[in-house]
Structure formats: C-alpha cells, structure tokens
Design an enzyme around this catalytic site. Structure first.
Site, PDB file in Angstrom:
ATOM      1  N   LYS A 140      57.012  18.156  93.385  1.00 48.13           N
ATOM      2  CA  LYS A 140      57.270  18.742  94.708  1.00 48.13           C
ATOM      3  C   LYS A 140      58.740  18.565  95.082  1.00 48.13           C
ATOM      4  CE  LYS A 140      52.484  18.034  96.005  1.00 48.13           C
ATOM      5  NZ  LYS A 140      51.447  17.158  96.548  1.00 48.13           N
ATOM      6  N   GLN A 163      50.985  11.848 100.107  1.00 47.43           N
ATOM      7  CA  GLN A 163      50.293  12.164  98.851  1.00 47.43           C
ATOM      8  C   GLN A 163      48.926  11.466  98.802  1.00 47.43           C
ATOM      9  OE1 GLN A 163      51.368  14.387  96.456  1.00 47.43           O
ATOM     10  NE2 GLN A 163      49.367  14.062  95.522  1.00 47.43           N
ATOM     11  N   ASP A 222      50.702  20.183 104.809  1.00 46.14           N
ATOM     12  CA  ASP A 222      49.526  20.206 103.933  1.00 46.14           C
ATOM     13  C   ASP A 222      48.353  20.912 104.608  1.00 46.14           C
ATOM     14  OD1 ASP A 222      49.604  19.387 101.321  1.00 46.14           O
ATOM     15  OD2 ASP A 222      49.429  17.243 101.769  1.00 46.14           O
TER      16      ASP A 222
END
Ligand code: NDP
Length: 294
Positions: A54, A98, A121
């Site tokens: 990412k 994460q 997200d």
C-alpha cells in the site's frame, strides 16, 4: 465457448492512472498532496507485506504515505491514542488500520475511533449503515467490494434486474458486496456455510461473487451458462512444480468455470490488484472532502 477473462491488472492500472491524474491536478490547483497513514500493530508477515505494498503504491501515485508500526503488545489505549492523533492531523486524509489486529485488542472500538471522513477502508459502522440504507450514500465503500463493482462495470455486466449470488457474508467482503449489488438493482441472494443446496442457488445466478476462502469449491457445473463470475478467494493449493510448494487459486475452479461462464476473473490477476487501487481512489476522495471543507 470460453468465457471473457476479466483482466484485473489492466483495470487496476486504469484506476491507478485516474488517481495519479487526480493527485497531480490537486497539487497543481490547490498545492495540496493527499496523505494516507497506515497503522500496523505487531509482526504478522502477511500484514507487513500488505502495508508495504500500500505504501509503495502511494509513492507511485504521488500520495504521501505515513507509516506507523507499533509493537505487538501495544495497549488498546496506545492504539486509540495514535488514531486520535491521526484524526487531528491535517496532513492525514486517510487512516488505514491493518487487520487482523493482535487478539488482545478490541478491533471494533479501534475502527470506530477513526474519523468518519478519514475511514478510507470504509469499515466504520456509519459508512456501512449508509451503504445498507435506501437513499443514503457512504463516504467510502470498502475497497475489495468496490473493486468487484468496478470489474463488473468495466466488463459491461448488466446488474439492473440481474440475479446475483454472493458467496460469503463477512464484514469486509460478502456483506458490503451484497449491499452494493442491491443498490445497483440486482436481486441478491447471500449464501454462507449453512446454505442448503448451494449449487441450486448458483445455477440461478447471472452474477456470482465468490468470497469464501475454500479452494476451487465452485465448479463449472454449478454455474448458469453466460454468468459473470468474480472470484475474490485467495487460497494456497499444493503444487510441487513451484519453488514455494504451492500456487494461489480462487474459490472458483477456473478451468471448468471458464467453459460455462460468460466472463470470469482469474486468480491471481483478478480482484487482487483492484483492492489497493480502490484504496488509493478512496484516499484521493478523502483529500477532496477535506479540501471542500477549507
Ligand atoms: P471470512 O472467512 O471472513 O468469510 C468467509 C465466508 O464464507 C463466511 O461468510 C462463511 O460462512 C462462508 N463459507 C465458509 N465455508 C463455506 C462453505 N463451505 N459454503 C458456503 N459458504 C461458506 O473470509 P473473507 O470474506 O475475509 O475472505 C474470503 C476470501 O476472500 C478469502 O479467501 C480471502 O483470502 C479473500 N480475500 C481477498 C481479497 C482480495 O483483495 N482479493 C480481500 C479480502 C479477502 P459463515 O458466515 O456461515 O461462517
């Protein structure tokens, strides 16, 4: 007749190019660079690889990447304090925690502490709630389902009135995917581990999204001829010809399915490349939201 193979790598590159252009325009017009903060807790090698990937993509697209790596024994308070600092930082537009987090941490509380406007997200309950409700729109759509929708639209798959079957009901893939398909006017059936007669359900489907995590469980004989098949699954299958002893396969048996489907994603090279591309799109959007408020 063999199915059209949906090229996720090429479509992801198209999305990345759009983001690259959007970032360049933002810098030229507003002298502003979007920033994505990543929060990695612990030493899980797969999570570390995802975060690196990412960050690398951010750099390639001109997005500022701010990495935070916390020890595995970090406390709930320490992680939430960092999230609050990032919420308050005007140079951070998106915050990505994460997953999975170490077991002792309360994932729900940490995701809830992310500012709604930085929830790139798309896992904040308010974003998911808006996705579920008629006439409401979330600020951000979870990246993997958003990627699947883009693959379907780029392939020209008609969703209006289509019968869609989503295999799997997880918070990160199956559930938001079903809600997106419903918003696009498909008639959606969600299947899971307790579903009776899965093949019977699948044979009615014009669109199949497989997000289960079971090696090649959907075979060609379970599909309606001409169906569009999006395979989200990533599974390791033993393969002695490979140096690492396995290869990656999906939830769909590609060889038999491609003889029946109208269009199908391969694994790897289908949904996988889309997820990070959609995260970059969400980060650019977060920066646009922040600029609009200035
Ligand atoms: P989860 O394990 O959270 O969910 C799996 C779902 O599949 C559950 O709803 C479960 O049902 C259902 N299921 C399990 N076994 C069966 C079965 N035999 N028949 C029908 N349904 C079943 O997985 P995720 O949603 O997180 O991920 C799914 C797959 O997608 C994984 O392979 C993962 O690696 C991959 N993935 C890929 C991404 C990408 O970028 N390409 C991103 C995210 C995930 P129940 O609810 O009843 O337990």
């Amino acid at each position: 007749m063999s199915a059209q193979i949906i090229d996720g790598k090429a479509i992801a590159e198209k999305v990345r190019e759009e983001v690259r252009q959007g970032v360049a325009n933002m810098q030229a017009e507003h002298n502003y660079v979007p920033g994505l903060a990543t929060v990695l807790v612990g030493e899980d090698p797969a999570s570390a690889t995802y975060v690196r990937s990412k960050q690398r993509t951010c750099e390639q697209l001109g997005i500022r990447s701010i990495g935070h790596h916390m020890p595995a024994d970090s406390t709930q308070e320490e992680v939430e304090t960092l999230v609050r600092q990032l919420n308050a930082d005007p140079n951070v537009n998106g915050i990505l925690v994460q997953l999975p987090l170490p077991k002792h941490l309360d994932e729900e509380a940490i995701l809830n502490s992310i500012d709604l406007e930085k929830d790139v997200d798309g896992f904040h309950p308010v974003n998911i709630g808006r996705l579920a409700m008629k006439g409401r729109n979330p600020l951000f759509i979870p990246c993997t389902p958003a990627g699947c929708m883009r693959l379907l639209s780029e392939t020209g798959v008609e969703l209006n009135g289509a019968n869609a079957v989503v295999l799997g009901r997880s918070n990160i893939v199956g559930l938001p995917m079903a809600m997106l398909l419903q918003k696009a006017n498909a008639t959606v059936t969600i299947c899971h581990s307790r579903t009776k007669d899965l093949p019977g359900m699948l044979r009615q489907a014009d669109v199949v999204i497989a997000a289960v995590g079971r090696t090649e469980m959907v075979t060609g004989d379970m599909l309606k001829p001409g169906a569009a098949v999006i395979d989200v699954g990533i599974n390791q299958k033993e393969d002695a010809t490979r140096k690492r002893g396995y290869r990656l396969v999906g939830d769909v048996d590609f060889e038999s399915a491609k003889e029946v489907a109208g269009a199908i994603t391969p694994v790897p090279g289908g949904v996988g490349p889309m997820t990070i591309a959609m995260l970059m799109e969400n980060t650019l959007r977060a920066a646009e939201i922040s600029l609009a408020k200035k």
